[in-house]
Design an enzyme around this catalytic site. Structure first.
Site, PDB file in Angstrom:
ATOM      1  N   THR A  96      32.524  47.997  41.125  1.00 23.81           N
ATOM      2  CA  THR A  96      31.739  47.469  42.250  1.00 23.81           C
ATOM      3  C   THR A  96      32.683  46.658  43.129  1.00 23.81           C
ATOM      4  O   THR A  96      33.173  45.602  42.709  1.00 23.81           O
ATOM      5  CB  THR A  96      30.589  46.567  41.752  1.00 23.81           C
ATOM      6  OG1 THR A  96      29.787  47.317  40.843  1.00 23.81           O
ATOM      7  CG2 THR A  96      29.731  46.107  42.921  1.00 23.81           C
ATOM      8  N   LYS A 171      24.884  50.004  46.391  1.00 24.62           N
ATOM      9  CA  LYS A 171      24.952  49.047  45.273  1.00 24.62           C
ATOM     10  C   LYS A 171      24.603  47.632  45.767  1.00 24.62           C
ATOM     11  O   LYS A 171      23.978  46.843  45.058  1.00 24.62           O
ATOM     12  CB  LYS A 171      26.339  49.091  44.647  1.00 24.62           C
ATOM     13  CG  LYS A 171      26.617  48.055  43.568  1.00 24.62           C
ATOM     14  CD  LYS A 171      25.957  48.376  42.227  1.00 24.62           C
ATOM     15  CE  LYS A 171      26.295  47.290  41.196  1.00 24.62           C
ATOM     16  NZ  LYS A 171      25.689  47.526  39.899  1.00 24.62           N
ATOM     17  N   LYS A 239      30.246  37.857  42.406  1.00 23.47           N
ATOM     18  CA  LYS A 239      31.184  38.749  43.126  1.00 23.47           C
ATOM     19  C   LYS A 239      30.386  39.711  44.008  1.00 23.47           C
ATOM     20  O   LYS A 239      30.693  39.876  45.190  1.00 23.47           O
ATOM     21  CB  LYS A 239      32.018  39.548  42.116  1.00 23.47           C
ATOM     22  CG  LYS A 239      32.732  40.761  42.725  1.00 23.47           C
ATOM     23  CD  LYS A 239      33.563  41.530  41.710  1.00 23.47           C
ATOM     24  CE  LYS A 239      32.786  42.314  40.685  1.00 23.47           C
ATOM     25  NZ  LYS A 239      32.211  43.576  41.158  1.00 23.47           N
TER      26      LYS A 239
HETATM   27  P1  NAP Z   1      35.134  44.167  31.884  1.00 20.65           P
HETATM   28  O1  NAP Z   1      34.515  44.438  30.569  1.00 20.65           O
HETATM   29  O2  NAP Z   1      35.632  42.798  32.184  1.00 20.65           O
HETATM   30  O3  NAP Z   1      36.320  45.222  32.075  1.00 20.65           O
HETATM   31  C1  NAP Z   1      37.176  45.176  33.194  1.00 20.65           C
HETATM   32  C2  NAP Z   1      38.249  46.224  32.991  1.00 20.65           C
HETATM   33  O4  NAP Z   1      39.118  46.210  34.121  1.00 20.65           O
HETATM   34  C3  NAP Z   1      39.146  45.950  31.784  1.00 20.65           C
HETATM   35  O5  NAP Z   1      39.573  47.187  31.255  1.00 20.65           O
HETATM   36  C4  NAP Z   1      40.310  45.190  32.422  1.00 20.65           C
HETATM   37  O6  NAP Z   1      41.504  45.264  31.663  1.00 20.65           O
HETATM   38  C5  NAP Z   1      40.451  45.965  33.711  1.00 20.65           C
HETATM   39  N1  NAP Z   1      41.137  45.196  34.751  1.00 20.65           N
HETATM   40  C6  NAP Z   1      40.678  44.089  35.397  1.00 20.65           C
HETATM   41  N2  NAP Z   1      41.574  43.677  36.298  1.00 20.65           N
HETATM   42  C7  NAP Z   1      42.631  44.520  36.223  1.00 20.65           C
HETATM   43  C8  NAP Z   1      43.861  44.616  36.925  1.00 20.65           C
HETATM   44  N3  NAP Z   1      44.201  43.727  37.877  1.00 20.65           N
HETATM   45  N4  NAP Z   1      44.692  45.612  36.587  1.00 20.65           N
HETATM   46  C9  NAP Z   1      44.368  46.494  35.631  1.00 20.65           C
HETATM   47  N5  NAP Z   1      43.207  46.471  34.935  1.00 20.65           N
HETATM   48  C10 NAP Z   1      42.350  45.493  35.238  1.00 20.65           C
HETATM   49  O7  NAP Z   1      34.141  44.539  33.093  1.00 20.65           O
HETATM   50  P2  NAP Z   1      32.903  45.570  33.107  1.00 20.65           P
HETATM   51  O8  NAP Z   1      31.685  44.854  32.681  1.00 20.65           O
HETATM   52  O9  NAP Z   1      33.312  46.840  32.435  1.00 20.65           O
HETATM   53  O10 NAP Z   1      32.758  45.790  34.693  1.00 20.65           O
HETATM   54  C11 NAP Z   1      33.661  46.614  35.408  1.00 20.65           C
HETATM   55  C12 NAP Z   1      33.106  46.848  36.813  1.00 20.65           C
HETATM   56  O11 NAP Z   1      31.813  47.445  36.728  1.00 20.65           O
HETATM   57  C13 NAP Z   1      32.946  45.571  37.656  1.00 20.65           C
HETATM   58  O12 NAP Z   1      33.246  45.844  38.997  1.00 20.65           O
HETATM   59  C14 NAP Z   1      31.472  45.244  37.488  1.00 20.65           C
HETATM   60  O13 NAP Z   1      30.946  44.511  38.594  1.00 20.65           O
HETATM   61  C15 NAP Z   1      30.872  46.641  37.423  1.00 20.65           C
HETATM   62  N6  NAP Z   1      29.582  46.727  36.720  1.00 20.65           N
HETATM   63  C16 NAP Z   1      29.399  46.107  35.515  1.00 20.65           C
HETATM   64  C17 NAP Z   1      28.168  46.198  34.880  1.00 20.65           C
HETATM   65  C18 NAP Z   1      27.919  45.512  33.548  1.00 20.65           C
HETATM   66  O14 NAP Z   1      26.742  45.441  33.124  1.00 20.65           O
HETATM   67  N7  NAP Z   1      28.941  45.018  32.849  1.00 20.65           N
HETATM   68  C19 NAP Z   1      27.138  46.939  35.457  1.00 20.65           C
HETATM   69  C20 NAP Z   1      27.361  47.583  36.656  1.00 20.65           C
HETATM   70  C21 NAP Z   1      28.587  47.472  37.295  1.00 20.65           C
HETATM   71  P3  NAP Z   1      41.769  44.234  30.447  1.00 20.65           P
HETATM   72  O15 NAP Z   1      41.128  44.850  29.242  1.00 20.65           O
HETATM   73  O16 NAP Z   1      43.234  44.149  30.348  1.00 20.65           O
HETATM   74  O17 NAP Z   1      41.131  42.916  30.824  1.00 20.65           O
END
Ligand code: NAP
Length: 287
Positions: A96, A171, A239
């Site tokens: 997102t 979104k 965010k």
């Molecule tokens: P998360 O569990 O914190 O995972 C984030 C991922 O991105 C991890 O693999 C992290 O690597 C990687 N990452 C972050 N910054 C990076 C960088 N600078 N370079 C390389 N890799 C990087 O987050 P998530 O919950 O999966 O969410 C991911 C996205 O989906 C976000 O944009 C969020 O808003 C969206 N989203 C989330 C949900 C939800 O319910 N969680 C629902 C809808 C949409 P590391 O493992 O090294 O930290």
């Protein structure tokens, strides 16, 4: 197909798993390498130490990282994916992010002969685990046609919303709806509690009428019990509301409720709730 997945977080890990289960050859990259190693040990495929090395022979590259800067790092940064991708390959972004960066990446993809789709998701961790996400897409008809059957491995509903950026804009509409409904639900439950009602009984009855919502069905019980250590994090919601308010400013649109709930979420963060579920808005009212 040969597929690369960048970012094995809460959302990306299960999405990549569904792709491997669908029979694709999946190469994964994760910034923290231990997560990539654990993913390969559990689901097969292979991992690579940089995005560039993960994508060089992929037909499709997907990403699900954090915010705009993270997406830029894995695509256009040093050892990023874009300069290493094969001509004609497709980039699908499930992060997102702003509509602006979606458009920037589409331009950069185009320069390199790549296709691209912005494809943020809704449905949370459970939706990713169960392969039941809703996916909102922006991009050309040609790029969407290649992306859709691949994403079907983990989707309940996939919509092509228009040109590049339209997925991210949709979104934002989604997040505004959620923020408003959650604040309404938080106030309603606080009021019901103060009035001495049995909240379980209240929700059981009114959820069969016009007050029903996904948030009521899935969050009212835990809100009443004060349980928030799961779900969609407040930090992510801030965010998303920030992206939405920026876009509204550009469009000249007034979003008073969205702006107010954003500030309420800032209160929840100040109370230490940044990683808690978005339903924790009610904590402000029950202190
Ligand atoms: P998360 O569990 O914190 O995972 C984030 C991922 O991105 C991890 O693999 C992290 O690597 C990687 N990452 C972050 N910054 C990076 C960088 N600078 N370079 C390389 N890799 C990087 O987050 P998530 O919950 O999966 O969410 C991911 C996205 O989906 C976000 O944009 C969020 O808003 C969206 N989203 C989330 C949900 C939800 O319910 N969680 C629902 C809808 C949409 P590391 O493992 O090294 O930290």
């Amino acid at each position: 197909m040969r597929i690369s997945f960048l970012g094995l977080g809460i959302m990306g890990g299960p999405m990549a798993r569904h792709l491997a289960a669908a029979g694709h050859a999946v190469t994964v990259f994760n910034r923290t390498p231990a997560k990539a190693a654990a993913w390969v040990a559990a689901h097969g495929g292979q991992s690579a130490p940089t995005p560039a090395q993960a994508v060089h022979d992929a037909e499709i590259v997907l990403a699900c990282v954090g915010a705009d800067a993270d997406l830029r790092a894995v695509t256009l940064g040093p050892d990023g994916a874009f300069d290493a991708m094969a001509h004609g390959a497709l980039f699908i972004d499930h992060t997102t992010v702003s509509a602006e960066i979606a458009r920037e990446l589409a331009t950069e993809a185009d320069k390199r002969g790549l296709l691209s789709v912005d494809a943020p998701v809704s449905g949370g961790q459970a939706g990713a685990e169960n392969g039941q996400l809703t996916i909102m897409c922006g991009g050309t008809t040609e790029a969407f046609a290649v992306a859709e059957p691949v994403m079907a491995a983990y989707a309940r509903r996939i919509g092509h919303m228009g040109p590049t950026g339209s997925g991210q804009l949709t979104k934002m509409v989604n997040q505004l709806c959620i923020a408003g409904v959650l604040q309404g639900l938080a106030e309603a439950l606080s009021f019901g509690k103060a009035a001495g009602l049995d909240l379980g009984q209240v929700v059981d009855v009114i959820s069969k009428g016009a007050a029903q919502s996904w948030q009521m069905d899935n969050r009212a019980a835990t809100m009443a019990k004060g349980e928030f250590d799961f779900g969609f994090a407040v930090d992510w919601m801030r965010k998303d509301l920030g992206l939405t308010l920026d876009e509204a400013r550009r469009l000249g649109v007034s979003l008073p409720l969205g702006a107010l709930v954003d500030q309420f979420y800032a209160d929840v963060q100040a109370m230490g709730g940044g990683r808690q579920d978005t339903s924790s808005l009610i904590r402000r009212l029950t202190r």
